[in-house]
Design a protein around this motif. Structure first.
Motif, PDB file in Angstrom:
ATOM      1  N   UNK A  12       1.768  32.087  -6.764  1.00  0.00           N
ATOM      2  CA  UNK A  12       1.454  33.204  -7.664  1.00  0.00           C
ATOM      3  C   UNK A  12       0.759  34.318  -6.880  1.00  0.00           C
ATOM      4  N   UNK A  13      -0.196  33.953  -6.043  1.00  0.00           N
ATOM      5  CA  UNK A  13      -0.878  34.952  -5.210  1.00  0.00           C
ATOM      6  C   UNK A  13       0.121  35.631  -4.282  1.00  0.00           C
ATOM      7  N   UNK A  14       1.020  34.851  -3.676  1.00  0.00           N
ATOM      8  CA  UNK A  14       2.032  35.441  -2.794  1.00  0.00           C
ATOM      9  C   UNK A  14       2.910  36.428  -3.552  1.00  0.00           C
ATOM     10  N   UNK A  15       3.298  36.056  -4.774  1.00  0.00           N
ATOM     11  CA  UNK A  15       4.132  36.938  -5.586  1.00  0.00           C
ATOM     12  C   UNK A  15       3.391  38.226  -5.945  1.00  0.00           C
ATOM     13  N   UNK A  16       2.110  38.098  -6.301  1.00  0.00           N
ATOM     14  CA  UNK A  16       1.314  39.281  -6.639  1.00  0.00           C
ATOM     15  C   UNK A  16       1.126  40.196  -5.430  1.00  0.00           C
ATOM     16  N   UNK A  17       0.816  39.613  -4.273  1.00  0.00           N
ATOM     17  CA  UNK A  17       0.639  40.428  -3.069  1.00  0.00           C
ATOM     18  C   UNK A  17       1.950  41.082  -2.647  1.00  0.00           C
ATOM     19  N   UNK A  31       2.139  41.886 -15.672  1.00  0.00           N
ATOM     20  CA  UNK A  31       3.241  41.095 -16.224  1.00  0.00           C
ATOM     21  C   UNK A  31       3.425  39.812 -15.416  1.00  0.00           C
ATOM     22  N   UNK A  32       3.366  39.914 -14.095  1.00  0.00           N
ATOM     23  CA  UNK A  32       3.487  38.727 -13.240  1.00  0.00           C
ATOM     24  C   UNK A  32       2.359  37.737 -13.507  1.00  0.00           C
ATOM     25  N   UNK A  33       1.159  38.244 -13.629  1.00  0.00           N
ATOM     26  CA  UNK A  33       0.009  37.381 -13.891  1.00  0.00           C
ATOM     27  C   UNK A  33       0.110  36.737 -15.279  1.00  0.00           C
ATOM     28  N   UNK A  34       0.533  37.490 -16.265  1.00  0.00           N
ATOM     29  CA  UNK A  34       0.698  36.948 -17.616  1.00  0.00           C
ATOM     30  C   UNK A  34       1.736  35.832 -17.616  1.00  0.00           C
ATOM     31  N   UNK A  35       2.822  36.025 -16.887  1.00  0.00           N
ATOM     32  CA  UNK A  35       3.862  34.998 -16.807  1.00  0.00           C
ATOM     33  C   UNK A  35       3.306  33.717 -16.177  1.00  0.00           C
TER      34      UNK A  35
END
Length: 67
Positions: A12-17, A31-35
């Motif tokens: 998740x952190x990798x996706x956010x970064x 949206x990414x964090x909510x998912x």
């Protein structure tokens, strides 16, 4: 107001970064964090509430740590 303390996997952190580095705005990152939170917290990693859709509204505070 709901206070959530939840472990999220490193992916998740990798996706956010990656999204941030690609120029994603705060809305897209939210949206990414909510998912991710929806899957981990509300759907219990896929064990319940399969049709539930999660959206943040009026997010006031987020705190992250790596541990």
């Amino acid at each position: 107001m709901r206070w959530i303390t939840q472990y999220l996997p490193g992916e998740v952190a990798r996706e956010l970064f990656a999204a941030r580095d690609a120029g994603a705005g705060e809305q897209q990152q939210t949206v990414l964090l909510a998912r991710a939170l929806g899957h981990a917290y509300f759907r219990d990693g896929g064990r319940r509430s399969h049709g539930l859709h999660i959206a943040f509204s009026d997010l006031e505070f987020a705190d992250f740590s790596i541990g």
